[in-house]
Design an enzyme around this catalytic site. Structure first.
Site, PDB file in Angstrom:
ATOM      1  N   ASP A 321      91.221  97.266  74.655  1.00  0.00           N
ATOM      2  CA  ASP A 321      91.299  95.804  74.707  1.00  0.00           C
ATOM      3  C   ASP A 321      90.104  95.172  75.415  1.00  0.00           C
ATOM      4  OD1 ASP A 321      93.689  95.865  73.364  1.00  0.00           O
ATOM      5  OD2 ASP A 321      94.919  95.743  75.166  1.00  0.00           O
ATOM      6  N   ARG A 394      90.925  87.828  72.106  1.00  0.00           N
ATOM      7  CA  ARG A 394      89.930  88.558  72.909  1.00  0.00           C
ATOM      8  C   ARG A 394      88.500  88.269  72.435  1.00  0.00           C
ATOM      9  NH1 ARG A 394      93.348  90.927  76.434  1.00  0.00           N
ATOM     10  NH2 ARG A 394      95.153  91.936  75.514  1.00  0.00           N
TER      11      ARG A 394
HETATM   12  C1  S3P Z   1      99.361  97.711  73.909  1.00  0.00           C
HETATM   13  C2  S3P Z   1      98.729  98.806  73.393  1.00  0.00           C
HETATM   14  C3  S3P Z   1      97.451  98.723  72.687  1.00  0.00           C
HETATM   15  C4  S3P Z   1      96.730  97.440  73.031  1.00  0.00           C
HETATM   16  C5  S3P Z   1      97.611  96.231  72.930  1.00  0.00           C
HETATM   17  C6  S3P Z   1      98.780  96.364  73.876  1.00  0.00           C
HETATM   18  C7  S3P Z   1     100.678  97.892  74.548  1.00  0.00           C
HETATM   19  O1  S3P Z   1      97.695  98.724  71.300  1.00  0.00           O
HETATM   20  O2  S3P Z   1      95.598  97.284  72.195  1.00  0.00           O
HETATM   21  O3  S3P Z   1      96.890  95.063  73.246  1.00  0.00           O
HETATM   22  O4  S3P Z   1     101.156  96.989  75.236  1.00  0.00           O
HETATM   23  O5  S3P Z   1     101.254  98.968  74.366  1.00  0.00           O
HETATM   24  P1  S3P Z   1      97.966 100.061  70.467  1.00  0.00           P
HETATM   25  O6  S3P Z   1      99.268 100.612  70.871  1.00  0.00           O
HETATM   26  O7  S3P Z   1      97.958  99.632  69.034  1.00  0.00           O
HETATM   27  O8  S3P Z   1      96.822 100.973  70.810  1.00  0.00           O
END
Ligand code: S3P
Length: 434
Positions: A321, A394
């Site tokens: 992120d 973002r």
């Molecule tokens: C998150 C996991 C990440 C992240 C998202 C929030 C979470 O995504 O990019 O902003 O809260 O578990 P992914 O699980 O798709 O990697």
């Protein structure tokens, strides 16, 4: 949906001040979901103000778990959620997850265990995002899920009693892990998730806070079905991924200083701080505390020479992120930035590789685009330009930070996208940049 909101950002000379960052989005989603299926009323302080988290709360309200701002509290982020236990009410309408992949993926894990059919939809961006990653394990557990072509939203979930599985996801995704563990609560027996790379563990920590036993060893997490959750009171730590924008803003100007109190220090997220230090930011953390299993601390950061570097392998997953903002400021660094192993960046709220490349080129930067990353040479001078947020929070915020070092004025179109995770971002940025 794109709107006509715009943000104008001017070149700055320094960044100074204290910023109170809103509650962590990842933790807020999980608290809202688990509070709904717990027994009793949960109370949260500093719950995220993100539009995404409002979507989760509103979906849970449609399933019978009411929420409200706490009575007598003028403190922003103080809310309570009335849990109704594991059996939710069948929703009368489609559950709209808005822009939030977290809402759709994690809520699906709970809906798969409900004895009714529910439909989930999202906005244009969410409707393009891959859901096979949760449809596959939930189907293996016994739910029947209909989706659009290519496993995209909207989803129709026919839930019921689930079977436990031992799941080895192909992609490293904390949303998938939480989805399967939440579904595991509704399965008879033990559900196991074995990850390719260890991802953020807020799902496991939140389940434990609500009273569930979760066994964790390295990349393997296990949960027994049928466990009942109890309401909790919790303070949500400040979101480190939102803090990253201010840390990167400070990194742009030697001598700048920001103080960010009450920020999440969970080790599965805090790799960001190591990388920022390697790249040249001076960081210290004080007042470490623990709240419901999550670490919190005050970050003090000072800008120095910004060196740049490489992000690859497990670091790419850990910083997924924050890569947009690190890339957006990379051209100002000494050595530039190389990002590898970041295919997942292409299936976020926007294609974040394409979005970063397009905006940096408009600012006059050299950049090499790759299928799973990018390479941005350092030592470049950028100019202001009219940039698109691509409807991605973002990207809107990353380029507002980059604009602080660009010559002239930058306009960010569809800047309101920032509210998906940080509604007051532009006000806060203006308050620290001079
Ligand atoms: C998150 C996991 C990440 C992240 C998202 C929030 C979470 O995504 O990019 O902003 O809260 O578990 P992914 O699980 O798709 O990697």
């Amino acid at each position: 949906m794109p709107d006509d909101s715009k943000a104008i950002v001017h070149r700055a000379r320094a960044v100074h001040g204290v910023v109170r960052i809103p509650g962590d989005k990842s933790i807020s989603h999980r608290y809202a979901l688990l509070a709904g299926i717990a027994e009793g009323t949960s109370r949260f302080q500093n719950f995220s103000s993100a539009r995404d988290c409002q979507n989760t709360l509103d979906c849970m309200a449609r399933l019978g778990c009411e929420w409200k701002r706490s009575a007598g509290e003028d403190d922003y982020g103080a809310i309570e959620v009335r849990g109704i236990g594991p059996r939710l009410n069948a929703p009368a309408k489609v559950l709209d997850c808005g822009n939030s992949g977290s809402t759709m993926r994690m809520l699906s894990g709970i809906l798969a265990g409900q004895p009714f059919t529910s439909e989930l939809c999202g906005d244009e961006s969410l409707s393009r995002r891959p859901m096979a990653r949760i449809i596959n394990p939930l189907s293996e557990m016994g739910a029947s899920i209909e989706a659009s072509e290519g496993g995209r939203p909207p989803l129709k979930i026919h839930g019921g009693q689930l079977k436990p599985i031992h799941y080895r996801p192909e992609v490293a995704s904390a949303q998938v892990k939480s989805c399967v563990l939440f579904a595991g609560l509704f399965a008879e027996g033990e559900t196991v998730v074995e990850e390719p790379i260890r991802t953020r563990d807020h799902g496991e920590i939140a389940l434990q806070a609500f009273g569930a036993e979760v066994e964790r060893k390295g990349k393997v997490s296990r949960i027994r079905g049928g466990q009942r959750l109890r309401a909790i009171e919790a303070h949500v730590p400040g979101d480190l991924s939102s803090a990253a924008f201010f840390l990167c803003a400070a990194a742009l100007f030697p001598g700048s200083q920001v103080t960010l109190p009450g920020i999440l220090m969970n080790p599965t997220r805090a790799r960001l701080l190591d990388i920022l230090i390697q790249m040249g930011l001076q960081v210290s953390v004080a007042h470490l505390e623990e709240h419901q299993g999550e670490l919190i601390g005050t970050i003090e950061a000072r800008g120095s020479e910004w060196k740049g570097g490489t992000i690859a392998g497990a670091d790419t997953a850990a910083l997924i992120d924050e890569i947009p903002v690190l890339a957006a400021i990379a051209a100002y660094s000494e050595a530039g930035l190389e990002v590898r192993d970041g295919k997942e960046l292409r299936v976020k709220e926007s294609d974040r590789i394409a979005a970063v490349v397009a905006n940096l080129r408009k600012m006059g930067a050299q950049i090499e685009e790759r299928p799973d990353g990018m390479k941005i040479p350092g030592g470049q001078h950028l100019h202001g330009a009219e940039l698109d947020s691509f409807g991605d929070h973002r990207i809107a915020m990353a380029f507002a930070v980059s604009a602080l070092r660009a010559e002239g004025e930058t306009t960010i179109l569809d800047a309101d996208a920032a509210g998906v995770s940080y509604p007051r971002f532009f006000e806060e940025l203006r308050s620290v940049a001079s």
